[in-house]
Motif scaffolding. Structure first.
Motif, PDB file in Angstrom:
ATOM      1  N   HIS A   5       0.845  -1.193   0.000  1.00 33.59           N
ATOM      2  CA  HIS A   5       0.000   0.000   0.000  1.00 33.59           C
ATOM      3  C   HIS A   5       0.880   1.243   0.000  1.00 33.59           C
ATOM      4  CE1 HIS A   5      -3.935  -1.850   0.636  1.00 33.59           C
ATOM      5  NE2 HIS A   5      -3.307  -2.732   1.360  1.00 33.59           N
ATOM      6  N   PRO A   8       0.914   5.716   4.278  1.00 34.35           N
ATOM      7  CA  PRO A   8      -0.335   6.327   4.759  1.00 34.35           C
ATOM      8  C   PRO A   8      -0.188   7.778   5.180  1.00 34.35           C
ATOM      9  CG  PRO A   8       0.605   4.907   6.437  1.00 34.35           C
ATOM     10  CD  PRO A   8       1.452   4.741   5.202  1.00 34.35           C
ATOM     11  N   TYR A  14      -4.143  10.393   6.589  1.00 35.49           N
ATOM     12  CA  TYR A  14      -4.803   9.145   6.216  1.00 35.49           C
ATOM     13  C   TYR A  14      -6.315   9.241   6.429  1.00 35.49           C
ATOM     14  CZ  TYR A  14      -6.308   4.403   5.799  1.00 35.49           C
ATOM     15  OH  TYR A  14      -6.974   3.279   5.393  1.00 35.49           O
ATOM     16  N   LEU A  15      -6.726   9.801   7.539  1.00 36.31           N
ATOM     17  CA  LEU A  15      -8.152   9.938   7.814  1.00 36.31           C
ATOM     18  C   LEU A  15      -8.835  10.754   6.718  1.00 36.31           C
ATOM     19  CD1 LEU A  15     -10.514   9.351   9.713  1.00 36.31           C
ATOM     20  CD2 LEU A  15      -9.894  11.420  10.977  1.00 36.31           C
ATOM     21  N   ARG A  17      -7.824  11.063   3.564  1.00 35.48           N
ATOM     22  CA  ARG A  17      -7.879  10.233   2.354  1.00 35.48           C
ATOM     23  C   ARG A  17      -8.976   9.172   2.473  1.00 35.48           C
ATOM     24  NH1 ARG A  17      -2.236  10.338   2.509  1.00 35.48           N
ATOM     25  NH2 ARG A  17      -2.105   8.139   3.026  1.00 35.48           N
ATOM     26  N   PHE A  18      -9.127   8.605   3.670  1.00 33.52           N
ATOM     27  CA  PHE A  18     -10.159   7.599   3.909  1.00 33.52           C
ATOM     28  C   PHE A  18     -11.547   8.193   3.653  1.00 33.52           C
ATOM     29  CE2 PHE A  18     -13.292   5.536   6.600  1.00 33.52           C
ATOM     30  CZ  PHE A  18     -13.102   4.203   6.279  1.00 33.52           C
ATOM     31  N   GLY A  21     -12.266   8.683   0.153  1.00 32.85           N
ATOM     32  CA  GLY A  21     -12.335   7.447  -0.627  1.00 32.85           C
ATOM     33  C   GLY A  21     -11.089   7.142  -1.407  1.00 32.85           C
ATOM     34  N   VAL A  23      -8.365   5.414  -0.844  1.00 36.22           N
ATOM     35  CA  VAL A  23      -7.631   4.345  -0.185  1.00 36.22           C
ATOM     36  C   VAL A  23      -7.888   3.047  -0.948  1.00 36.22           C
ATOM     37  CG1 VAL A  23      -7.634   5.402   2.118  1.00 36.22           C
ATOM     38  CG2 VAL A  23      -9.550   3.974   1.429  1.00 36.22           C
ATOM     39  N   TRP A  28     -14.980   3.602   1.378  1.00 32.88           N
ATOM     40  CA  TRP A  28     -15.453   2.611   2.340  1.00 32.88           C
ATOM     41  C   TRP A  28     -16.962   2.406   2.239  1.00 32.88           C
ATOM     42  CZ3 TRP A  28     -18.921   3.121   6.396  1.00 32.88           C
ATOM     43  CH2 TRP A  28     -19.003   2.030   7.259  1.00 32.88           C
ATOM     44  N   LEU A 132     -15.946  11.382  11.536  1.00 29.70           N
ATOM     45  CA  LEU A 132     -16.161  10.022  11.058  1.00 29.70           C
ATOM     46  C   LEU A 132     -17.593   9.568  11.344  1.00 29.70           C
ATOM     47  CD1 LEU A 132     -14.505   7.993   9.476  1.00 29.70           C
ATOM     48  CD2 LEU A 132     -14.049   6.819  11.613  1.00 29.70           C
TER      49      LEU A 132
END
Length: 149
Positions: A5, A8, A14-15, A17-18, A21, A23, A28, A132
């Motif tokens: 991967h 991150p 990273y959060l 990017r998560f 979407g 990732v 997700w 989140l």
């Protein structure tokens, strides 16, 4: 630690990017909704980690019934022992320590960390948690899918 991967970055990066979407496996929400909706078309059993921690024997028996099998209590108990987090964390075939460090670098982090629920609370700020939560509500709305927190 997974060298396949991209890096991150920081937790904050990273959060972001998560949530965007960007990732592995894409967004997700779409990933989870698409698989959840397949239960209407395919023979799929969903097993949740929290349920496995709560009652491993019950969940293994659900899997056994789903597969159309009938195992003795002794066999289910042995499966419970071999699939416990503690046993799997020690097993090179399940903890990925048998894989080259060029793929899974355990000097960064072990693949299997704690095996508990709720550890996210030790890593998220209040603002991150709220962000989140909003993302989760938006992505899961319109489904009967619920996660335990």
């Amino acid at each position: 630690m997974n060298q396949l991967h991209p890096d991150p970055g920081s937790w904050e990066e990273y959060l972001e990017r998560f949530i965007q979407g960007n990732v592995g496996f894409g967004p997700w929400g779409a990933h989870v909704r698409d698989w959840w909706n397949l239960k209407e078309q395919k023979n799929i059993l969903y097993v949740f980690y929290e349920d496995m921690l709560e009652d491993p024997s019950r969940e293994i028996q659900r899997v056994v019934r789903f597969l159309g099998k009938d195992f003795s209590e002794e066999v289910v108990d042995r499966i419970c022992q071999h699939t416990s987090f503690k046993a799997m964390k020690k097993n090179p075939l399940t903890n990925y320590t048998a894989i080259s460090s060029t793929i899974m670098d355990h000097s960064i982090s072990p693949f299997m960390r704690k095996g508990i629920c709720g550890d996210w609370k030790n890593h998220f700020t209040v603002a991150q948690s709220e962000r989140l939560d909003e993302y989760y509500r938006r992505e899961i709305s319109g489904t009967e899918l619920t996660f335990r927190f």
